[in-house]
Design an enzyme around this catalytic site. Structure first.
Site, PDB file in Angstrom:
ATOM      1  N   GLU A 145       0.813  -1.238   0.000  1.00 60.84           N
ATOM      2  CA  GLU A 145       0.000   0.000   0.000  1.00 60.84           C
ATOM      3  C   GLU A 145       0.839   1.278   0.000  1.00 60.84           C
ATOM      4  OE1 GLU A 145      -2.801  -0.495   3.252  1.00 60.84           O
ATOM      5  OE2 GLU A 145      -3.575  -2.356   2.408  1.00 60.84           O
ATOM      6  N   ASN A 152       1.945  -5.184  -3.099  1.00 62.76           N
ATOM      7  CA  ASN A 152       0.546  -5.519  -2.830  1.00 62.76           C
ATOM      8  C   ASN A 152      -0.256  -4.245  -2.542  1.00 62.76           C
ATOM      9  OD1 ASN A 152      -1.412  -7.705  -2.201  1.00 62.76           O
ATOM     10  ND2 ASN A 152      -1.291  -6.957  -0.083  1.00 62.76           N
ATOM     11  N   HIS A 202     -10.469  -5.520  -2.467  1.00 63.38           N
ATOM     12  CA  HIS A 202     -11.535  -5.211  -1.499  1.00 63.38           C
ATOM     13  C   HIS A 202     -12.583  -4.418  -2.271  1.00 63.38           C
ATOM     14  CE1 HIS A 202      -9.286  -6.800   1.836  1.00 63.38           C
ATOM     15  NE2 HIS A 202      -8.243  -6.042   1.526  1.00 63.38           N
ATOM     16  N   GLU A 217      -6.552 -10.466  -1.457  1.00 66.30           N
ATOM     17  CA  GLU A 217      -7.380 -10.182  -0.270  1.00 66.30           C
ATOM     18  C   GLU A 217      -8.846 -10.012  -0.670  1.00 66.30           C
ATOM     19  OE1 GLU A 217      -5.801  -6.912   2.071  1.00 66.30           O
ATOM     20  OE2 GLU A 217      -3.725  -7.574   1.794  1.00 66.30           O
ATOM     21  N   ASP A 232     -12.586  -9.622  -1.162  1.00 68.08           N
ATOM     22  CA  ASP A 232     -13.920  -9.641  -0.551  1.00 68.08           C
ATOM     23  C   ASP A 232     -14.752  -8.594  -1.280  1.00 68.08           C
ATOM     24  OD1 ASP A 232     -13.016  -7.186   0.731  1.00 68.08           O
ATOM     25  OD2 ASP A 232     -12.426  -8.338   2.501  1.00 68.08           O
TER      26      ASP A 232
HETATM   27  O1  G3I Z   1      -5.143  -7.504  18.803  1.00 67.59           O
HETATM   28  C1  G3I Z   1      -5.941  -6.442  19.328  1.00 67.59           C
HETATM   29  C2  G3I Z   1      -6.672  -6.903  20.566  1.00 67.59           C
HETATM   30  O2  G3I Z   1      -5.740  -7.220  21.569  1.00 67.59           O
HETATM   31  C3  G3I Z   1      -7.625  -5.787  21.018  1.00 67.59           C
HETATM   32  O3  G3I Z   1      -8.380  -6.223  22.102  1.00 67.59           O
HETATM   33  C4  G3I Z   1      -8.550  -5.388  19.884  1.00 67.59           C
HETATM   34  C5  G3I Z   1      -9.470  -4.226  20.274  1.00 67.59           C
HETATM   35  O4  G3I Z   1      -9.650  -3.331  19.202  1.00 67.59           O
HETATM   36  O5  G3I Z   1      -7.778  -4.992  18.787  1.00 67.59           O
HETATM   37  C6  G3I Z   1      -6.953  -6.016  18.279  1.00 67.59           C
HETATM   38  O6  G3I Z   1      -6.239  -5.535  17.188  1.00 67.59           O
HETATM   39  C7  G3I Z   1      -6.979  -5.409  15.987  1.00 67.59           C
HETATM   40  C8  G3I Z   1      -6.341  -6.324  14.938  1.00 67.59           C
HETATM   41  O7  G3I Z   1      -6.971  -6.133  13.711  1.00 67.59           O
HETATM   42  C9  G3I Z   1      -6.435  -7.795  15.312  1.00 67.59           C
HETATM   43  O8  G3I Z   1      -7.773  -8.171  15.386  1.00 67.59           O
HETATM   44  C10 G3I Z   1      -6.927  -3.972  15.528  1.00 67.59           C
HETATM   45  O9  G3I Z   1      -7.649  -3.164  16.437  1.00 67.59           O
HETATM   46  C11 G3I Z   1      -7.498  -3.831  14.151  1.00 67.59           C
HETATM   47  O10 G3I Z   1      -7.266  -2.512  13.671  1.00 67.59           O
HETATM   48  C12 G3I Z   1      -6.819  -4.815  13.217  1.00 67.59           C
HETATM   49  O11 G3I Z   1      -7.434  -4.681  11.944  1.00 67.59           O
HETATM   50  C13 G3I Z   1      -6.778  -5.308  10.871  1.00 67.59           C
HETATM   51  C14 G3I Z   1      -6.416  -4.277   9.818  1.00 67.59           C
HETATM   52  O12 G3I Z   1      -5.803  -4.931   8.716  1.00 67.59           O
HETATM   53  C15 G3I Z   1      -5.474  -3.215  10.352  1.00 67.59           C
HETATM   54  O13 G3I Z   1      -4.982  -2.410   9.342  1.00 67.59           O
HETATM   55  C16 G3I Z   1      -7.721  -6.341  10.271  1.00 67.59           C
HETATM   56  O14 G3I Z   1      -7.936  -7.400  11.222  1.00 67.59           O
HETATM   57  C17 G3I Z   1      -7.125  -6.917   8.988  1.00 67.59           C
HETATM   58  O15 G3I Z   1      -8.097  -7.679   8.321  1.00 67.59           O
HETATM   59  C18 G3I Z   1      -6.709  -5.779   8.058  1.00 67.59           C
HETATM   60  O16 G3I Z   1      -6.114  -6.339   6.920  1.00 67.59           O
HETATM   61  C19 G3I Z   1      -5.691  -5.417   5.911  1.00 67.59           C
HETATM   62  C20 G3I Z   1      -4.461  -6.016   5.232  1.00 67.59           C
HETATM   63  O17 G3I Z   1      -3.486  -6.341   6.176  1.00 67.59           O
HETATM   64  C21 G3I Z   1      -3.906  -5.058   4.189  1.00 67.59           C
HETATM   65  N1  G3I Z   1      -4.938  -4.667   3.241  1.00 67.59           N
HETATM   66  C22 G3I Z   1      -6.183  -4.174   3.816  1.00 67.59           C
HETATM   67  C23 G3I Z   1      -6.753  -5.166   4.828  1.00 67.59           C
HETATM   68  C24 G3I Z   1      -8.098  -4.706   5.351  1.00 67.59           C
HETATM   69  O18 G3I Z   1      -7.992  -3.506   6.072  1.00 67.59           O
END
Ligand code: G3I
Length: 323
Positions: A133, A174, A210, A240, A242
């Site tokens: 990105e 990516n 996405h 990725e 969806d």
């Molecule tokens: O691990 C913590 C947990 O301890 C806490 O209790 C909880 C409360 O908010 O947060 C958890 O962390 C979260 C993490 O996912 C794991 O679940 C973060 O807040 C959350 O922001 C994070 O989001 C991820 C996101 O990337 C962050 O940028 C998504 O799961 C994940 O699907 C998403 O994936 C990205 C790709 O890596 C890159 N391309 C876009 C894609 C979608 O955004």
């Protein structure tokens, strides 16, 4: 009836894969059963576990428990592994993003990180998302500590460091919204050309995909976008996928449109020599990143929240079987 990875391989792709949610695999047995079926998903990618904030939360302190969930699952099930991601502005710990670096000190930080993480998973990753990105939505280079410190030289630097750390994995750029073949896609083409002009190794471009129900480009237009990168000698993949509904609940007409959109994406990969596979970013509407980022939107996956196969699943299986 045949499942998606088996159909994809028969259709000439290397794999049909999914992201693995590290928080979900041990808490939801229905999720685990589908994810563990290698006839359904031939390759896994960790949703969060290999990102910088997870693998090196403080400088020099490496932690692989979360990333290993996906790597171990793939090994146990005989599935492939995609690895995600090394140099990204997001989920980057503040000791990196907020540090005051010179080119020399940030190079050393990147080298240590890349050597450790790629070294830990060496020999296991089909591909690594090396740079993620780096183009913003308005099609300029995305602001980050990397851009501030190096300008665009960090692209080639990242790929060179990755090649040294694991010479036998495919090195990918990516990004999302490349599917529309607009100004952002032009900028990603420019990025690839910069890396190649610097003599650095790059093997592939990941189209995150996405996408939005009803706004997904046609199969032909998607193929045209993929071919801009295969024309540069690279492989491509959907990494990725969806396709979210912007309003919920979805009508049955909208569900059918979602199926057509999924078929267009997968079909475009079948139409392009050099498109190696498709990875969905999760597979059930029960567990998805989308509502957290786009409130009120979602149901973007192949299975509903009760693990029934949706129209989208059937459309994907049909387009694969028809090849
Ligand atoms: O691990 C913590 C947990 O301890 C806490 O209790 C909880 C409360 O908010 O947060 C958890 O962390 C979260 C993490 O996912 C794991 O679940 C973060 O807040 C959350 O922001 C994070 O989001 C991820 C996101 O990337 C962050 O940028 C998504 O799961 C994940 O699907 C998403 O994936 C990205 C790709 O890596 C890159 N391309 C876009 C894609 C979608 O955004």
């Amino acid at each position: 009836s045949a499942q998606l990875n088996d159909l994809a391989v028969r259709a000439g792709l290397k794999y049909f894969g999914t992201a693995l949610g590290e928080g979900t695999i041990n808490s939801d047995s229905q999720y685990a059963a589908i994810l563990n079926d290698k006839t359904m998903f031939g390759q896994l990618v960790p949703e969060n576990g290999m990102k910088w904030e997870t693998t090196e939360p403080s400088q020099g302190q490496f932690s692989y428990g979360s990333g290993d969930i996906t790597a171990n699952q793939a090994k146990k099930n005989g599935q492939g592994l995609r690895c995600h991601t090394l140099v990204w502005h997001s989920q980057l710990p503040s000791w990196v993003s907020g540090g005051s670096w010179t080119k020399a000190t940030l190079t050393s930080v990147m080298e240590t990180h890349i050597n450790n993480v790629m070294g830990h998973y060496k020999g296991q990753c089909y591909a690594w998302d090396v740079v993620n990105e780096a183009v913003s939505d308005d099609a300029v280079w995305r602001d980050s500590v990397f851009l501030k410190t190096f300008g665009t030289d960090y692209f080639a630097l990242s790929f060179n460091l990755a090649k040294k750390a694991d010479p036998n994995t495919k090195l990918y750029y990516n990004d999302y919204n490349l599917e529309y073949n607009g100004a952002k896609t032009d900028k990603a083409v420019e990025l690839v050309k910069l890396v190649q002009a610097a003599g650095a190794p790059i093997d592939g471009v990941g189209f995150q995909a996405h996408l939005i129900v009803g706004s997904t480009p046609s199969r032909a237009n998607l193929a045209t976008a993929l071919k801009r990168f295969t024309a540069l000698g690279l492989e491509v993949a959907y990494t990725e996928l969806d396709i979210r509904h912007e309003s919920l609940p979805a009508s049955s007409a909208a569900a059918a449109t979602q199926g057509n959109d999924f078929a267009n994406v997968v079909g475009s990969c079948l139409d392009v020599a050099g498109c190696v596979g498709v990875t969905v970013w999760g597979f059930t509407d029960k567990h998805s990143w989308i509502p957290g980022t786009f409130p009120g939107e979602g149901d973007a996956m192949l299975y509903d929240a009760s693990y029934n196969k949706k129209a989208a699943w059937t459309s994907v299986s049909s387009v694969l079987a028809a090849k």
